[in-house]
Every structure is written in C-alpha cells, then in structure tokens.
Design a protein around this motif. Structure first.
Motif, PDB file in Angstrom:
ATOM      1  N   ASN A  88       8.926   3.505  -1.689  1.00  0.00           N
ATOM      2  CA  ASN A  88       8.028   3.812  -2.808  1.00  0.00           C
ATOM      3  C   ASN A  88       8.627   4.913  -3.685  1.00  0.00           C
ATOM      4  OD1 ASN A  88       7.513   6.281  -1.525  1.00  0.00           O
ATOM      5  ND2 ASN A  88       5.647   5.539  -0.560  1.00  0.00           N
ATOM      6  N   TYR A  89       7.871   5.352  -4.679  1.00  0.00           N
ATOM      7  CA  TYR A  89       8.364   6.373  -5.608  1.00  0.00           C
ATOM      8  C   TYR A  89       8.603   7.715  -4.940  1.00  0.00           C
ATOM      9  CZ  TYR A  89       7.183   2.904  -9.082  1.00  0.00           C
ATOM     10  OH  TYR A  89       7.123   1.746  -9.798  1.00  0.00           O
ATOM     11  N   GLY A  90       7.980   7.945  -3.811  1.00  0.00           N
ATOM     12  CA  GLY A  90       8.180   9.206  -3.095  1.00  0.00           C
ATOM     13  C   GLY A  90       9.381   9.192  -2.166  1.00  0.00           C
ATOM     14  N   GLY A  91      10.105   8.061  -2.130  1.00  0.00           N
ATOM     15  CA  GLY A  91      11.310   7.982  -1.307  1.00  0.00           C
ATOM     16  C   GLY A  91      11.060   7.579   0.134  1.00  0.00           C
ATOM     17  N   LYS A  92       9.838   7.193   0.451  1.00  0.00           N
ATOM     18  CA  LYS A  92       9.496   6.739   1.812  1.00  0.00           C
ATOM     19  C   LYS A  92       9.143   5.253   1.745  1.00  0.00           C
ATOM     20  CE  LYS A  92       9.501  11.103   3.158  1.00  0.00           C
ATOM     21  NZ  LYS A  92      10.211  11.770   2.085  1.00  0.00           N
ATOM     22  N   VAL A  93       9.148   4.587   2.906  1.00  0.00           N
ATOM     23  CA  VAL A  93       8.808   3.166   2.945  1.00  0.00           C
ATOM     24  C   VAL A  93       7.335   2.992   2.600  1.00  0.00           C
ATOM     25  CG1 VAL A  93       8.592   1.162   4.471  1.00  0.00           C
ATOM     26  CG2 VAL A  93      10.652   2.570   4.553  1.00  0.00           C
ATOM     27  N   HIS A  94       7.041   2.010   1.741  1.00  0.00           N
ATOM     28  CA  HIS A  94       5.663   1.683   1.354  1.00  0.00           C
ATOM     29  C   HIS A  94       4.815   1.406   2.598  1.00  0.00           C
ATOM     30  CE1 HIS A  94       5.959   0.948  -3.015  1.00  0.00           C
ATOM     31  NE2 HIS A  94       7.166   0.435  -2.788  1.00  0.00           N
ATOM     32  N   GLY A  95       3.572   1.891   2.573  1.00  0.00           N
ATOM     33  CA  GLY A  95       2.632   1.552   3.645  1.00  0.00           C
ATOM     34  C   GLY A  95       2.425   0.055   3.736  1.00  0.00           C
ATOM     35  N   GLY A  96       2.453  -0.635   2.595  1.00  0.00           N
ATOM     36  CA  GLY A  96       2.286  -2.086   2.599  1.00  0.00           C
ATOM     37  C   GLY A  96       3.407  -2.810   3.314  1.00  0.00           C
ATOM     38  N   VAL A  97       4.613  -2.280   3.237  1.00  0.00           N
ATOM     39  CA  VAL A  97       5.746  -2.873   3.961  1.00  0.00           C
ATOM     40  C   VAL A  97       5.524  -2.705   5.464  1.00  0.00           C
ATOM     41  CG1 VAL A  97       8.239  -2.694   4.403  1.00  0.00           C
ATOM     42  CG2 VAL A  97       7.373  -2.600   2.056  1.00  0.00           C
ATOM     43  N   ILE A 122       3.721  -5.026  10.741  1.00  0.00           N
ATOM     44  CA  ILE A 122       2.673  -5.089  11.769  1.00  0.00           C
ATOM     45  C   ILE A 122       2.113  -6.502  11.848  1.00  0.00           C
ATOM     46  CG2 ILE A 122       0.301  -4.346  12.291  1.00  0.00           C
ATOM     47  CD1 ILE A 122       1.157  -1.542  11.178  1.00  0.00           C
ATOM     48  N   ASP A 123       1.843  -7.111  10.692  1.00  0.00           N
ATOM     49  CA  ASP A 123       1.286  -8.459  10.670  1.00  0.00           C
ATOM     50  C   ASP A 123       2.276  -9.472  11.241  1.00  0.00           C
ATOM     51  OD1 ASP A 123      -1.009 -10.107   9.916  1.00  0.00           O
ATOM     52  OD2 ASP A 123       0.339 -10.993   8.424  1.00  0.00           O
ATOM     53  N   GLN A 124       3.552  -9.340  10.919  1.00  0.00           N
ATOM     54  CA  GLN A 124       4.560 -10.267  11.439  1.00  0.00           C
ATOM     55  C   GLN A 124       4.684 -10.155  12.958  1.00  0.00           C
ATOM     56  OE1 GLN A 124       7.879  -9.033   8.993  1.00  0.00           O
ATOM     57  NE2 GLN A 124       7.586 -10.745   7.580  1.00  0.00           N
ATOM     58  N   ALA A 125       4.739  -8.928  13.462  1.00  0.00           N
ATOM     59  CA  ALA A 125       4.830  -8.732  14.907  1.00  0.00           C
ATOM     60  C   ALA A 125       3.550  -9.196  15.599  1.00  0.00           C
ATOM     61  CB  ALA A 125       5.116  -7.266  15.227  1.00  0.00           C
ATOM     62  N   PHE A 177      -1.278   6.298   9.472  1.00  0.00           N
ATOM     63  CA  PHE A 177       0.101   6.551   9.104  1.00  0.00           C
ATOM     64  C   PHE A 177       0.395   7.997   9.518  1.00  0.00           C
ATOM     65  CE2 PHE A 177      -1.280   3.118   6.369  1.00  0.00           C
ATOM     66  CZ  PHE A 177      -0.231   2.211   6.507  1.00  0.00           C
ATOM     67  N   VAL A 178       1.101   8.153  10.627  1.00  0.00           N
ATOM     68  CA  VAL A 178       1.309   9.450  11.258  1.00  0.00           C
ATOM     69  C   VAL A 178       2.530  10.168  10.688  1.00  0.00           C
ATOM     70  CG1 VAL A 178       1.719  10.592  13.488  1.00  0.00           C
ATOM     71  CG2 VAL A 178       0.263   8.554  13.371  1.00  0.00           C
ATOM     72  N   ALA A 179       3.607   9.426  10.458  1.00  0.00           N
ATOM     73  CA  ALA A 179       4.853   9.999   9.939  1.00  0.00           C
ATOM     74  C   ALA A 179       5.518   8.952   9.060  1.00  0.00           C
ATOM     75  CB  ALA A 179       5.778  10.398  11.091  1.00  0.00           C
ATOM     76  N   PRO A 180       6.314   9.390   8.088  1.00  0.00           N
ATOM     77  CA  PRO A 180       6.945   8.422   7.190  1.00  0.00           C
ATOM     78  C   PRO A 180       8.110   7.683   7.843  1.00  0.00           C
ATOM     79  CG  PRO A 180       7.647  10.641   6.629  1.00  0.00           C
ATOM     80  CD  PRO A 180       6.607  10.777   7.705  1.00  0.00           C
ATOM     81  N   VAL A 181       8.394   6.511   7.296  1.00  0.00           N
ATOM     82  CA  VAL A 181       9.590   5.754   7.629  1.00  0.00           C
ATOM     83  C   VAL A 181      10.549   5.965   6.463  1.00  0.00           C
ATOM     84  CG1 VAL A 181      10.555   3.459   8.042  1.00  0.00           C
ATOM     85  CG2 VAL A 181       8.265   4.022   8.926  1.00  0.00           C
ATOM     86  N   HIS A 182      11.792   6.279   6.791  1.00  0.00           N
ATOM     87  CA  HIS A 182      12.797   6.559   5.772  1.00  0.00           C
ATOM     88  C   HIS A 182      13.720   5.360   5.588  1.00  0.00           C
ATOM     89  CE1 HIS A 182      11.588  10.761   5.992  1.00  0.00           C
ATOM     90  NE2 HIS A 182      11.661  10.649   7.302  1.00  0.00           N
ATOM     91  N   CYS A 225       5.229   6.471  13.867  1.00  0.00           N
ATOM     92  CA  CYS A 225       4.945   6.497  12.432  1.00  0.00           C
ATOM     93  C   CYS A 225       3.571   5.928  12.109  1.00  0.00           C
ATOM     94  CB  CYS A 225       6.013   5.716  11.672  1.00  0.00           C
ATOM     95  SG  CYS A 225       7.645   6.468  11.818  1.00  0.00           S
ATOM     96  N   THR A 226       3.179   4.856  12.782  1.00  0.00           N
ATOM     97  CA  THR A 226       1.914   4.188  12.479  1.00  0.00           C
ATOM     98  C   THR A 226       1.345   3.610  13.768  1.00  0.00           C
ATOM     99  OG1 THR A 226       2.808   3.569  10.322  1.00  0.00           O
ATOM    100  CG2 THR A 226       0.827   2.420  11.017  1.00  0.00           C
ATOM    101  N   HIS A 227       0.015   3.562  13.828  1.00  0.00           N
ATOM    102  CA  HIS A 227      -0.673   2.941  14.968  1.00  0.00           C
ATOM    103  C   HIS A 227      -1.897   2.209  14.431  1.00  0.00           C
ATOM    104  CE1 HIS A 227      -2.368   2.213  18.876  1.00  0.00           C
ATOM    105  NE2 HIS A 227      -3.521   2.561  18.345  1.00  0.00           N
TER     106      HIS A 227
END
Length: 165
Positions: free
Chosen positions: A22-31, A36-39, A62-67, A105-107
């Motif tokens: 995203n614009y903040g340099g982290k992976v979009h929450g939607g991604v 999550i949906d694929q797994a 969303f606990v921590a960002p994905v880079h 990062c996410t649960h």
C-alpha cells in the motif's frame, strides 16, 4: 491431498511482492485477507473433500505489518464443525526469508460451508470433536468470535434499518 475428514491443519507460504504494498509501504490488509481465504479454502476442501465457500471471517486482527519480500506463512487449523460448516483458526506470520524470527502479523477465524457439486447446496462435512483441552479451548474461542461477529452484524442491521447507513 488427504482423504476428507483427516486434513485438520494446512500451511501455505507466499512471498510478499512489491505489487502487494500500500501507500504506507506495507502489504495491503486486503492482500493478507486474500491469502487467508486461499489457505482457508484449501483447508476446507482438505477436510470436506468437496467445493466449499467462505461464509464469514471473524475476529480479524492485524497485529504487525507484512513487509515487501517477507516470507509469509498462513497456518489454518480446524477448530469446529457444524453440519455443513467448518471453522478454522488462522495465523499469518512473516519473516525475512534471509533470516530472522517469524512474527505474528494477523489472526482470525474463517468459516466455510461445503457445497454439493450437483445443486450447489450445503452438504454435510465430517464431524470433528476436540480431543485435548487445547482443542476444546480453540473450539470455544471460535464460537465466541463468531458470536461476537453476529452481534456486530445485528447492530449494523438495526442501524441500517433506522436509516443510518
């Protein structure tokens, strides 16, 4: 693939790509939600042995960002079954693929319903019963998360009907 009713856990891995950011340099929450949906889908098919559809995601945090360039691991674990539904606890962790400790990062809890291949209607899934105290706690947790989500849905609907949305 394991026969239906036997594949309780599933792990998938992804590399976070520059197009995921995203614009903040982290992976979009939607991604992350897509992963999550694929797994979850792969896990649901692994448990039920049939096509399955997502019906709910609850308690997503969303606990921590994905880079960019992180190695992302999505772990699913079946924690409850209904007649046609399957609830999975999902943890998303990430780490630098050249080393470093993984970080949560996410649960969330994701729910799928198994569908028959003929009429596209819900079809029964193999039942699962908790065998350990940890399993029982996870099953209770999943039910609490989904009850909380249902309460939020009811509040939003009341607000919408009252003309607020």
């Amino acid at each position: 693939m394991a026969s239906s009713g036997r594949q309780r856990e599933l792990t998938m891995r992804f590399l976070a790509e520059p197009t995921d950011v995203n614009y903040g340099g982290k992976v979009h929450g939607g991604v992350v939600m897509k992963w999550i949906d694929q797994a979850g889908y792969a896990a649901a098919v692994g448990w039920s042995g049939t096509y399955s559809v997502t019906v709910a995601v609850g308690g997503i945090r969303f606990v921590a960002p994905v880079h960019t360039s992180d190695l992302v691991t999505v772990r699913t674990k079946l924690v409850h079954t209904g007649t046609t539904s399957m609830h999975f606890a999902v943890d998303v962790s990430a780490r630098d693929p050249m080393g470093g400790e993984p970080r949560l990062c996410t649960h969330c809890v994701i729910v799928f319903v198994a569908m028959d291949g003929i009429e596209g209607k819900p079809t029964p899934v193999p039942s699962w019963e908790p065998a350990t105290e940890e399993d029982a706690n996870l099953a209770e947790y999943a039910m609490q998360v989904m009850a909380l989500s249902k309460g939020i849905e009811q509040t939003v609907e009341r607000y919408r009907v009252a003309g607020g949305l």
